[in-house]
Motif scaffolding. Structure first.
Motif, PDB file in Angstrom:
ATOM      1  N   ASN A  41       0.835  -1.212   0.000  1.00 19.78           N
ATOM      2  CA  ASN A  41       0.000   0.000   0.000  1.00 19.78           C
ATOM      3  C   ASN A  41       0.864   1.254   0.000  1.00 19.78           C
ATOM      4  OD1 ASN A  41       0.839   0.002   2.704  1.00 19.78           O
ATOM      5  ND2 ASN A  41      -1.121   0.774   3.446  1.00 19.78           N
ATOM      6  N   THR A  42       2.172   1.105   0.142  1.00 25.07           N
ATOM      7  CA  THR A  42       3.112   2.218   0.016  1.00 25.07           C
ATOM      8  C   THR A  42       4.391   1.673  -0.607  1.00 25.07           C
ATOM      9  OG1 THR A  42       4.443   3.852   1.214  1.00 25.07           O
ATOM     10  CG2 THR A  42       3.842   1.890   2.425  1.00 25.07           C
ATOM     11  N   PRO A  43       4.991   2.388  -1.560  1.00 27.98           N
ATOM     12  CA  PRO A  43       6.190   1.869  -2.210  1.00 27.98           C
ATOM     13  C   PRO A  43       7.439   1.969  -1.326  1.00 27.98           C
ATOM     14  CG  PRO A  43       5.621   4.015  -3.106  1.00 27.98           C
ATOM     15  CD  PRO A  43       4.521   3.630  -2.164  1.00 27.98           C
TER      16      PRO A  43
ATOM     17  N   SER B 184      10.472   1.557   4.158  1.00 22.98           N
ATOM     18  CA  SER B 184      10.661   2.021   5.539  1.00 22.98           C
ATOM     19  C   SER B 184       9.346   2.011   6.317  1.00 22.98           C
ATOM     20  CB  SER B 184      11.296   3.411   5.572  1.00 22.98           C
ATOM     21  OG  SER B 184      10.413   4.378   5.048  1.00 22.98           O
ATOM     22  N   ALA B 185       8.219   2.143   5.629  1.00 20.41           N
ATOM     23  CA  ALA B 185       6.919   2.091   6.299  1.00 20.41           C
ATOM     24  C   ALA B 185       6.672   0.722   6.921  1.00 20.41           C
ATOM     25  CB  ALA B 185       5.799   2.425   5.314  1.00 20.41           C
ATOM     26  N   TYR B 186       7.301  -0.320   6.367  1.00 18.04           N
ATOM     27  CA  TYR B 186       7.127  -1.684   6.860  1.00 18.04           C
ATOM     28  C   TYR B 186       8.146  -2.034   7.942  1.00 18.04           C
ATOM     29  CZ  TYR B 186       3.994  -1.965   2.930  1.00 18.04           C
ATOM     30  OH  TYR B 186       2.964  -1.738   2.064  1.00 18.04           O
TER      31      TYR B 186
ATOM     32  N   GLY C 178       4.575  -6.579   6.881  1.00 12.33           N
ATOM     33  CA  GLY C 178       3.304  -5.919   6.622  1.00 12.33           C
ATOM     34  C   GLY C 178       2.149  -6.765   7.116  1.00 12.33           C
ATOM     35  N   PHE C 179       0.956  -6.199   7.006  1.00 15.13           N
ATOM     36  CA  PHE C 179      -0.256  -6.870   7.452  1.00 15.13           C
ATOM     37  C   PHE C 179      -1.080  -7.306   6.253  1.00 15.13           C
ATOM     38  CE2 PHE C 179       1.106  -4.069  10.822  1.00 15.13           C
ATOM     39  CZ  PHE C 179       1.172  -4.967  11.871  1.00 15.13           C
ATOM     40  N   ALA C 180      -1.475  -8.568   6.264  1.00 15.20           N
ATOM     41  CA  ALA C 180      -2.284  -9.145   5.198  1.00 15.20           C
ATOM     42  C   ALA C 180      -3.576  -9.677   5.824  1.00 15.20           C
ATOM     43  CB  ALA C 180      -1.519 -10.275   4.499  1.00 15.20           C
TER      44      ALA C 180
ATOM     45  N   SER D  38       1.030  -1.409   5.651  1.00 14.13           N
ATOM     46  CA  SER D  38       2.163  -1.126   6.533  1.00 14.13           C
ATOM     47  C   SER D  38       1.693  -0.928   7.978  1.00 14.13           C
ATOM     48  CB  SER D  38       2.926   0.108   6.051  1.00 14.13           C
ATOM     49  OG  SER D  38       2.060   1.227   5.987  1.00 14.13           O
ATOM     50  N   GLU D  39       0.417  -0.650   8.169  1.00 14.07           N
ATOM     51  CA  GLU D  39      -0.192  -0.509   9.493  1.00 14.07           C
ATOM     52  C   GLU D  39      -1.434  -1.385   9.525  1.00 14.07           C
ATOM     53  OE1 GLU D  39      -1.252   3.591   9.690  1.00 14.07           O
ATOM     54  OE2 GLU D  39       0.808   4.267   9.990  1.00 14.07           O
ATOM     55  N   PRO D  40      -1.878  -1.797  10.715  1.00 14.79           N
ATOM     56  CA  PRO D  40      -3.124  -2.560  10.778  1.00 14.79           C
ATOM     57  C   PRO D  40      -4.265  -1.784  10.119  1.00 14.79           C
ATOM     58  CG  PRO D  40      -1.993  -2.628  12.883  1.00 14.79           C
ATOM     59  CD  PRO D  40      -1.262  -1.629  12.035  1.00 14.79           C
ATOM     60  N   HIS D  41      -5.130  -2.490   9.425  1.00 16.59           N
ATOM     61  CA  HIS D  41      -6.263  -1.859   8.766  1.00 16.59           C
ATOM     62  C   HIS D  41      -7.103  -1.111   9.814  1.00 16.59           C
ATOM     63  CE1 HIS D  41      -9.988  -1.323   6.560  1.00 16.59           C
ATOM     64  NE2 HIS D  41      -9.289  -1.533   5.449  1.00 16.59           N
ATOM     65  N   PRO D  42      -7.595   0.086   9.499  1.00 12.98           N
ATOM     66  CA  PRO D  42      -8.395   0.862  10.472  1.00 12.98           C
ATOM     67  C   PRO D  42      -9.608   0.114  11.008  1.00 12.98           C
ATOM     68  CG  PRO D  42      -7.789   2.235   8.596  1.00 12.98           C
ATOM     69  CD  PRO D  42      -7.357   0.833   8.256  1.00 12.98           C
TER      70      PRO D  42
END
Length: 196
Positions: A6-8, A11-13, A101-103, A169-173
């Motif tokens: 969800n982000t290229p 570092s977000a991961y 990441g979160f799947a 990169s973050e848990p889904h809202p």
């Protein structure tokens, strides 16, 4: 399965936040203990995965009514549902600079409806590999693997189940919101996301 970031920016991961609080002393201590016996990052990732899968019971399986969502709390209280266990594993992996990441999967629930199931994906050898630390039980035999998935559940398209292709990169809202709003696990079970 090909996952779409969800982000290229990788570092977000690796980032810490309120949920994946890998800067917390509890997470750092656990990561350091697991890293002692690991010869490389792959061995560490396997050890962290097996630690979360095997030593933190899934609260539905154990009957624990407590709801955890912050990684450090999951490690301290030793309980959590799939999402919480994914948060703990992500924190342990990111603490050792392993992009995580979160799947999510959409699976059939016991009542004939659907529920969103959470897991993680780790980046090794230029690819993402999904791992499910949910915890094994009769009929569930998940394993750490970079050579083909060994997940707790395989989505069945005939039952309108699916693997969401987006890697977060973050848990889904929706996941975080359900966890934070729940007073206990029975309450959480009534408010789990049914789709993303």
């Amino acid at each position: 399965m090909e996952l779409i970031q969800n982000t290229p920016d990788l570092s977000a991961y690796l980032a810490a936040d309120e949920v994946v609080d890998h800067h917390h002393p509890r997470v750092r201590e656990t990561a350091a203990r697991l890293a002692e016996g690991a010869v490389d990052s792959y061995a560490y990732a396997r050890a962290a995965y097996e630690f979360v899968r095997d030593t933190i019971p899934h609260s539905q399986d154990s009957g624990d009514p407590r709801v955890t969502w912050r990684a450090s709390d999951v490690l301290e209280k030793r309980t959590g549902i799939c999402y919480a266990k994914a948060h703990a594993l992500a924190a342990l992996l990111r603490a050792e600079d392993i992009p995580t990441g979160f799947a999510y999967q959409r699976l059939t629930d016991d009542g004939g409806g659907h529920v969103v199931h959470g897991l993680v994906a780790v980046r090794f050898h230029g690819s993402w590999h999904r791992q499910d630390p949910r915890g094994n039980k009769p009929g569930v035999d998940a394993r750490f693997s970079l050579d083909g998935e060994r997940l707790a559940f395989v989505a069945d398209p005939q039952s309108n189940e699916l693997d969401y292709p987006v890697l977060y990169s973050e848990p889904h809202p929706a996941v975080r919101g359900a966890l934070e709003a729940a007073s206990d696990r029975p309450h959480l079970w009534k408010t789990l996301p049914t789709a993303l």
